[in-house]
Write a protein that holds these residues in place. Sequence first.
Motif, PDB file in Angstrom:
ATOM      1  N   THR A  14      -2.895 -41.893 -17.639  1.00 56.23           N
ATOM      2  CA  THR A  14      -1.527 -41.363 -17.331  1.00 56.23           C
ATOM      3  C   THR A  14      -1.856 -40.226 -15.917  1.00 56.23           C
ATOM      4  O   THR A  14      -0.956 -40.240 -15.030  1.00 56.23           O
ATOM      5  CB  THR A  14      -0.872 -40.714 -18.518  1.00 56.23           C
ATOM      6  OG1 THR A  14      -0.564 -41.749 -19.474  1.00 56.23           O
ATOM      7  CG2 THR A  14       0.380 -40.154 -18.030  1.00 56.23           C
ATOM      8  N   ARG A  15      -2.641 -39.219 -16.310  1.00 56.38           N
ATOM      9  CA  ARG A  15      -2.890 -38.446 -15.117  1.00 56.38           C
ATOM     10  C   ARG A  15      -3.517 -39.002 -14.097  1.00 56.38           C
ATOM     11  O   ARG A  15      -3.030 -38.667 -12.873  1.00 56.38           O
ATOM     12  CB  ARG A  15      -4.355 -37.525 -15.933  1.00 56.38           C
ATOM     13  CG  ARG A  15      -4.662 -36.409 -14.884  1.00 56.38           C
ATOM     14  CD  ARG A  15      -5.849 -35.442 -15.589  1.00 56.38           C
ATOM     15  NE  ARG A  15      -5.932 -34.374 -14.843  1.00 56.38           N
ATOM     16  CZ  ARG A  15      -5.287 -33.209 -14.812  1.00 56.38           C
ATOM     17  NH1 ARG A  15      -4.160 -33.112 -15.333  1.00 56.38           N
ATOM     18  NH2 ARG A  15      -5.750 -32.465 -13.724  1.00 56.38           N
ATOM     19  N   ALA A  16      -4.324 -39.952 -14.107  1.00 55.74           N
ATOM     20  CA  ALA A  16      -4.489 -40.886 -12.910  1.00 55.74           C
ATOM     21  C   ALA A  16      -3.478 -41.414 -12.199  1.00 55.74           C
ATOM     22  O   ALA A  16      -3.348 -41.390 -10.877  1.00 55.74           O
ATOM     23  CB  ALA A  16      -5.954 -41.915 -13.032  1.00 55.74           C
ATOM     24  N   ALA A  36       8.719 -33.259  -8.602  1.00 56.06           N
ATOM     25  CA  ALA A  36       7.978 -33.489  -9.707  1.00 56.06           C
ATOM     26  C   ALA A  36       8.607 -34.831 -10.586  1.00 56.06           C
ATOM     27  O   ALA A  36       8.210 -35.800 -11.050  1.00 56.06           O
ATOM     28  CB  ALA A  36       7.802 -32.557 -10.857  1.00 56.06           C
ATOM     29  N   ALA A  37      10.190 -34.888 -10.401  1.00 57.72           N
ATOM     30  CA  ALA A  37      10.804 -36.033 -10.989  1.00 57.72           C
ATOM     31  C   ALA A  37      10.623 -37.375 -10.236  1.00 57.72           C
ATOM     32  O   ALA A  37      10.373 -38.197 -11.060  1.00 57.72           O
ATOM     33  CB  ALA A  37      12.130 -35.555 -11.120  1.00 57.72           C
ATOM     34  N   GLN A  38      10.364 -37.344  -9.006  1.00 57.70           N
ATOM     35  CA  GLN A  38      10.173 -38.360  -8.295  1.00 57.70           C
ATOM     36  C   GLN A  38       8.831 -38.982  -8.559  1.00 57.70           C
ATOM     37  O   GLN A  38       8.461 -40.015  -8.886  1.00 57.70           O
ATOM     38  CB  GLN A  38      10.334 -38.071  -6.881  1.00 57.70           C
ATOM     39  CG  GLN A  38      11.714 -38.115  -6.262  1.00 57.70           C
ATOM     40  CD  GLN A  38      11.595 -37.601  -4.587  1.00 57.70           C
ATOM     41  OE1 GLN A  38      10.849 -36.875  -4.370  1.00 57.70           O
ATOM     42  NE2 GLN A  38      12.707 -38.038  -4.010  1.00 57.70           N
ATOM     43  N   THR A  46       8.102 -39.554 -17.976  1.00 61.20           N
ATOM     44  CA  THR A  46       9.155 -38.247 -18.177  1.00 61.20           C
ATOM     45  C   THR A  46       8.664 -37.275 -17.158  1.00 61.20           C
ATOM     46  O   THR A  46       7.493 -37.017 -17.077  1.00 61.20           O
ATOM     47  CB  THR A  46       9.489 -38.051 -19.324  1.00 61.20           C
ATOM     48  OG1 THR A  46       8.430 -37.190 -19.970  1.00 61.20           O
ATOM     49  CG2 THR A  46       9.915 -39.047 -20.125  1.00 61.20           C
ATOM     50  N   GLU A  47       9.615 -36.283 -16.646  1.00 64.39           N
ATOM     51  CA  GLU A  47       9.330 -35.199 -16.102  1.00 64.39           C
ATOM     52  C   GLU A  47       8.398 -34.129 -17.013  1.00 64.39           C
ATOM     53  O   GLU A  47       7.204 -33.568 -16.492  1.00 64.39           O
ATOM     54  CB  GLU A  47      10.407 -34.393 -15.475  1.00 64.39           C
ATOM     55  CG  GLU A  47      10.132 -33.467 -14.459  1.00 64.39           C
ATOM     56  CD  GLU A  47      11.375 -32.957 -13.835  1.00 64.39           C
ATOM     57  OE1 GLU A  47      11.194 -31.843 -13.125  1.00 64.39           O
ATOM     58  OE2 GLU A  47      12.219 -33.488 -13.914  1.00 64.39           O
ATOM     59  N   ARG A  52       3.058 -31.686 -18.623  1.00 63.87           N
ATOM     60  CA  ARG A  52       2.026 -31.441 -19.510  1.00 63.87           C
ATOM     61  C   ARG A  52       0.514 -31.808 -19.121  1.00 63.87           C
ATOM     62  O   ARG A  52      -0.184 -31.448 -19.413  1.00 63.87           O
ATOM     63  CB  ARG A  52       2.221 -32.889 -20.548  1.00 63.87           C
ATOM     64  CG  ARG A  52       3.091 -32.439 -21.771  1.00 63.87           C
ATOM     65  CD  ARG A  52       3.102 -33.267 -22.944  1.00 63.87           C
ATOM     66  NE  ARG A  52       4.348 -33.168 -23.549  1.00 63.87           N
ATOM     67  CZ  ARG A  52       5.025 -34.322 -23.964  1.00 63.87           C
ATOM     68  NH1 ARG A  52       5.061 -35.370 -23.508  1.00 63.87           N
ATOM     69  NH2 ARG A  52       6.296 -33.767 -24.676  1.00 63.87           N
ATOM     70  N   HIS A  53       0.739 -32.505 -18.042  1.00 67.73           N
ATOM     71  CA  HIS A  53      -0.674 -33.046 -17.291  1.00 67.73           C
ATOM     72  C   HIS A  53      -0.967 -31.842 -16.033  1.00 67.73           C
ATOM     73  O   HIS A  53      -1.938 -31.474 -15.695  1.00 67.73           O
ATOM     74  CB  HIS A  53      -0.685 -34.308 -16.692  1.00 67.73           C
ATOM     75  CG  HIS A  53      -0.919 -35.300 -17.722  1.00 67.73           C
ATOM     76  ND1 HIS A  53      -2.118 -35.695 -18.036  1.00 67.73           N
ATOM     77  CD2 HIS A  53       0.333 -36.039 -18.402  1.00 67.73           C
ATOM     78  CE1 HIS A  53      -1.740 -36.569 -19.103  1.00 67.73           C
ATOM     79  NE2 HIS A  53      -0.527 -36.943 -19.290  1.00 67.73           N
TER      80      HIS A  53
END
Length: 189
Positions: A14-16, A36-38, A46-47, A52-53
């Motif tokens: 997910t981070r990658a 960040a939402a985009q 989700t945003e 979280r990351h």
Amino acid sequence: MSDNDQRLGRLARTRARLQECALDLFERQGYDQTTAAQIAGAAGVTEMTFFRHFATKDRLVVEDPYDPLIADAVAAQPRGLPPLTRAVGGLRAAWARLPEPASDDVRRRVRIAAATPSLRAAIAANNAATEQILVEQLVGDGADPDAASVAASAVLAGITAALLRWSQRDGAALADAVSAALDTLEARR
């Protein structure tokens, strides 16, 4: 594979994915124009997951996980050496222990940072944190605080300049850029 290993793998993927989508968006529409939402939407999360990351959007570009390794490598240098020699030697030793990063991703991140005036504060803060760690290590080992501060600043300025120039040269090896900067600081070039 344990549940924890699967969870860690999922988090890493997910981070990658967030980083990849962010770089694509930054290159296409600009860092400041990307939210960040985009990024989260492009990555299919989700945003909240984004945050979280990455605590802030700038961490996608300027995050540096190497400070503890650098401090340990400086600490391993002979204490009788001048602070600049210890700092350069420590960085050289730390770099030798690191796997070659995914140069294309690093190059993209550095190019974006170099082209985005609003990221300069994040770069400066990141460098200041690394500088403080180096100064604390050198002073803790007995170096004069002024000499330690100058040595840490010089090394980070040299590495930063080398990274910025390297990012503009496709095909150039990151290891060569770092080595050349350290050679210059040691007056080998």
